[in-house]
Design a protein around this motif. Sequence first.
Motif, PDB file in Angstrom:
ATOM      1  N   GLY A   1       0.816  -1.209   0.000  1.00 14.89           N
ATOM      2  CA  GLY A   1       0.000   0.000   0.000  1.00 14.89           C
ATOM      3  C   GLY A   1       0.852   1.262   0.000  1.00 14.89           C
ATOM      4  O   GLY A   1       0.569   2.211  -0.754  1.00 14.89           O
ATOM      5  N   TYR A   2       1.883   1.293   0.838  1.00 17.75           N
ATOM      6  CA  TYR A   2       2.799   2.441   0.839  1.00 17.75           C
ATOM      7  C   TYR A   2       3.473   2.598  -0.532  1.00 17.75           C
ATOM      8  O   TYR A   2       3.630   3.721  -1.025  1.00 17.75           O
ATOM      9  CB  TYR A   2       3.870   2.265   1.917  1.00 17.75           C
ATOM     10  N   THR A   3       3.864   1.465  -1.121  1.00 20.58           N
ATOM     11  CA  THR A   3       4.530   1.518  -2.424  1.00 20.58           C
ATOM     12  C   THR A   3       3.596   2.071  -3.493  1.00 20.58           C
ATOM     13  O   THR A   3       3.980   2.951  -4.287  1.00 20.58           O
ATOM     14  CB  THR A   3       5.005   0.120  -2.829  1.00 20.58           C
ATOM     15  N   ALA A   4       2.364   1.567  -3.528  1.00 22.11           N
ATOM     16  CA  ALA A   4       1.403   2.037  -4.532  1.00 22.11           C
ATOM     17  C   ALA A   4       1.084   3.518  -4.354  1.00 22.11           C
ATOM     18  O   ALA A   4       0.976   4.265  -5.337  1.00 22.11           O
ATOM     19  CB  ALA A   4       0.124   1.199  -4.453  1.00 22.11           C
ATOM     20  N   LEU A   5       0.935   3.957  -3.110  1.00 25.68           N
ATOM     21  CA  LEU A   5       0.626   5.358  -2.850  1.00 25.68           C
ATOM     22  C   LEU A   5       1.774   6.260  -3.274  1.00 25.68           C
ATOM     23  O   LEU A   5       1.567   7.311  -3.904  1.00 25.68           O
ATOM     24  CB  LEU A   5       0.314   5.552  -1.367  1.00 25.68           C
ATOM     25  N   ALA A   6       2.997   5.863  -2.945  1.00 25.81           N
ATOM     26  CA  ALA A   6       4.167   6.671  -3.316  1.00 25.81           C
ATOM     27  C   ALA A   6       4.347   6.728  -4.826  1.00 25.81           C
ATOM     28  O   ALA A   6       4.621   7.795  -5.392  1.00 25.81           O
ATOM     29  CB  ALA A   6       5.423   6.103  -2.651  1.00 25.81           C
ATOM     30  N   VAL A   7       4.185   5.595  -5.512  1.00 21.93           N
ATOM     31  CA  VAL A   7       4.321   5.576  -6.968  1.00 21.93           C
ATOM     32  C   VAL A   7       3.213   6.395  -7.617  1.00 21.93           C
ATOM     33  O   VAL A   7       3.446   7.103  -8.610  1.00 21.93           O
ATOM     34  CB  VAL A   7       4.318   4.128  -7.488  1.00 21.93           C
ATOM     35  N   GLY A   8       2.003   6.333  -7.072  1.00 24.59           N
ATOM     36  CA  GLY A   8       0.901   7.121  -7.620  1.00 24.59           C
ATOM     37  C   GLY A   8       1.148   8.611  -7.508  1.00 24.59           C
ATOM     38  O   GLY A   8       0.894   9.371  -8.454  1.00 24.59           O
ATOM     39  N   ILE A   9       1.650   9.054  -6.357  1.00 27.53           N
ATOM     40  CA  ILE A   9       1.956  10.475  -6.184  1.00 27.53           C
ATOM     41  C   ILE A   9       3.082  10.892  -7.117  1.00 27.53           C
ATOM     42  O   ILE A   9       3.037  11.965  -7.736  1.00 27.53           O
ATOM     43  CB  ILE A   9       2.315  10.755  -4.712  1.00 27.53           C
ATOM     44  N   ALA A  10       4.109  10.053  -7.227  1.00 28.80           N
ATOM     45  CA  ALA A  10       5.214  10.369  -8.131  1.00 28.80           C
ATOM     46  C   ALA A  10       4.742  10.438  -9.571  1.00 28.80           C
ATOM     47  O   ALA A  10       5.228  11.273 -10.367  1.00 28.80           O
ATOM     48  CB  ALA A  10       6.320   9.323  -7.981  1.00 28.80           C
ATOM     49  N   ALA A  11       3.799   9.576  -9.957  1.00 25.00           N
ATOM     50  CA  ALA A  11       3.298   9.567 -11.334  1.00 25.00           C
ATOM     51  C   ALA A  11       2.559  10.866 -11.662  1.00 25.00           C
ATOM     52  O   ALA A  11       2.590  11.316 -12.817  1.00 25.00           O
ATOM     53  CB  ALA A  11       2.381   8.372 -11.553  1.00 25.00           C
ATOM     54  N   LEU A  12       1.892  11.469 -10.667  1.00 20.36           N
ATOM     55  CA  LEU A  12       1.199  12.730 -10.911  1.00 20.36           C
ATOM     56  C   LEU A  12       2.172  13.823 -11.351  1.00 20.36           C
ATOM     57  O   LEU A  12       1.787  14.748 -12.080  1.00 20.36           O
ATOM     58  CB  LEU A  12       0.454  13.170  -9.649  1.00 20.36           C
ATOM     59  N   VAL A  13       3.412  13.723 -10.905  1.00 16.56           N
ATOM     60  CA  VAL A  13       4.434  14.713 -11.279  1.00 16.56           C
ATOM     61  C   VAL A  13       5.211  14.250 -12.503  1.00 16.56           C
ATOM     62  O   VAL A  13       5.431  15.017 -13.457  1.00 16.56           O
ATOM     63  CB  VAL A  13       5.396  14.966 -10.100  1.00 16.56           C
ATOM     64  N   ALA A  14       5.625  12.989 -12.512  1.00 24.00           N
ATOM     65  CA  ALA A  14       6.561  12.512 -13.532  1.00 24.00           C
ATOM     66  C   ALA A  14       5.903  12.290 -14.887  1.00 24.00           C
ATOM     67  O   ALA A  14       6.524  12.560 -15.920  1.00 24.00           O
ATOM     68  CB  ALA A  14       7.215  11.214 -13.057  1.00 24.00           C
ATOM     69  N   VAL A  15       4.665  11.802 -14.917  1.00 23.39           N
ATOM     70  CA  VAL A  15       4.037  11.463 -16.202  1.00 23.39           C
ATOM     71  C   VAL A  15       3.808  12.687 -17.080  1.00 23.39           C
ATOM     72  O   VAL A  15       4.264  12.722 -18.231  1.00 23.39           O
ATOM     73  CB  VAL A  15       2.738  10.669 -15.974  1.00 23.39           C
ATOM     74  N   PRO A  16       3.108  13.727 -16.594  1.00 21.55           N
ATOM     75  CA  PRO A  16       2.925  14.886 -17.483  1.00 21.55           C
ATOM     76  C   PRO A  16       4.226  15.575 -17.853  1.00 21.55           C
ATOM     77  O   PRO A  16       4.409  15.992 -19.008  1.00 21.55           O
ATOM     78  CB  PRO A  16       1.997  15.817 -16.669  1.00 21.55           C
ATOM     79  N   LEU A  17       5.159  15.682 -16.896  1.00 28.40           N
ATOM     80  CA  LEU A  17       6.444  16.304 -17.214  1.00 28.40           C
ATOM     81  C   LEU A  17       7.225  15.471 -18.232  1.00 28.40           C
ATOM     82  O   LEU A  17       7.807  16.007 -19.183  1.00 28.40           O
ATOM     83  CB  LEU A  17       7.269  16.475 -15.938  1.00 28.40           C
ATOM     84  N   GLY A  18       7.255  14.160 -18.039  1.00 27.81           N
ATOM     85  CA  GLY A  18       7.987  13.294 -18.950  1.00 27.81           C
ATOM     86  C   GLY A  18       7.412  13.316 -20.356  1.00 27.81           C
ATOM     87  O   GLY A  18       8.159  13.350 -21.339  1.00 27.81           O
ATOM     88  N   LEU A  19       6.080  13.309 -20.467  1.00 24.82           N
ATOM     89  CA  LEU A  19       5.453  13.359 -21.782  1.00 24.82           C
ATOM     90  C   LEU A  19       5.744  14.693 -22.474  1.00 24.82           C
ATOM     91  O   LEU A  19       6.026  14.732 -23.685  1.00 24.82           O
ATOM     92  CB  LEU A  19       3.947  13.148 -21.655  1.00 24.82           C
ATOM     93  N   TYR A  20       5.681  15.775 -21.720  1.00 26.24           N
ATOM     94  CA  TYR A  20       5.926  17.091 -22.310  1.00 26.24           C
ATOM     95  C   TYR A  20       7.378  17.230 -22.762  1.00 26.24           C
ATOM     96  O   TYR A  20       7.657  17.673 -23.881  1.00 26.24           O
ATOM     97  CB  TYR A  20       5.578  18.183 -21.303  1.00 26.24           C
TER      98      TYR A  20
END
Length: 243
Positions: free
Chosen positions: A32-51
Amino acid sequence: MSILSDTIEWFSRPESWSGPAGIPVRLGEHLGYTALAVGIAALVAVPLGLYIGHTGRFHTLAVTFTGALRAIPTLGLLTFLVLLTGIGLTPPILALAILCIPPLLAGIYSGIEAVPRAVIDASRAQGMTEWQILSRVELPLASPIIVGGLRSAVLQVIATATVAAFVPLGGLGRYIIDGLAVRDLPRVMGGSLIVVALAFLIDMLFALVQRYAARVANPAARTPQPSRSLSPDIDVEVSHEAT
């Protein structure tokens, strides 16, 4: 051999598998901690990485940013966040999310940038919009590298999520921290083995997903090639025999 036998005995205890401190509960908390941390990181990394990957802008800044985040010690960051926000779920999750951002961000923009420019130019020539190019061309072709970045990020978080036990939280790190506090080496060894086994299992699953993504991104790699003769002389001999 005594530590090994004591660890096996610890695994065989009924109390190790039941109750709020049992292995299933601690394993669920860890995931659960892992999924929550990865989810929060994805909110930052995914749009920035795509752009960054699609436009090519801020590439140098992104490389510098991810390199700086990789250099931050997780335990030091966790201690700073605890002093800043207090004890609770927020400090370890934020620390793990910050740790997860660099490999995830690097995997996304590196995968997008690896798509051949000729393919992108051909897509534009066919009248595709930028969003269509990103979603239908770049993302499918970049998916193996993106999955590789996600794989690295998740494994790093799983291995480091044990730091959550430094604050009053659960997870597999409780076996290590609590065991060290009372010199219960079988508990420490057992917790460490579970973390290693979990990381190995997750890595194997991501390896299968990454292999599948590579096959989807490059269908020609799995298409059987027509057989070729070893030498033109052989073909000539075969034709003479047939006549």
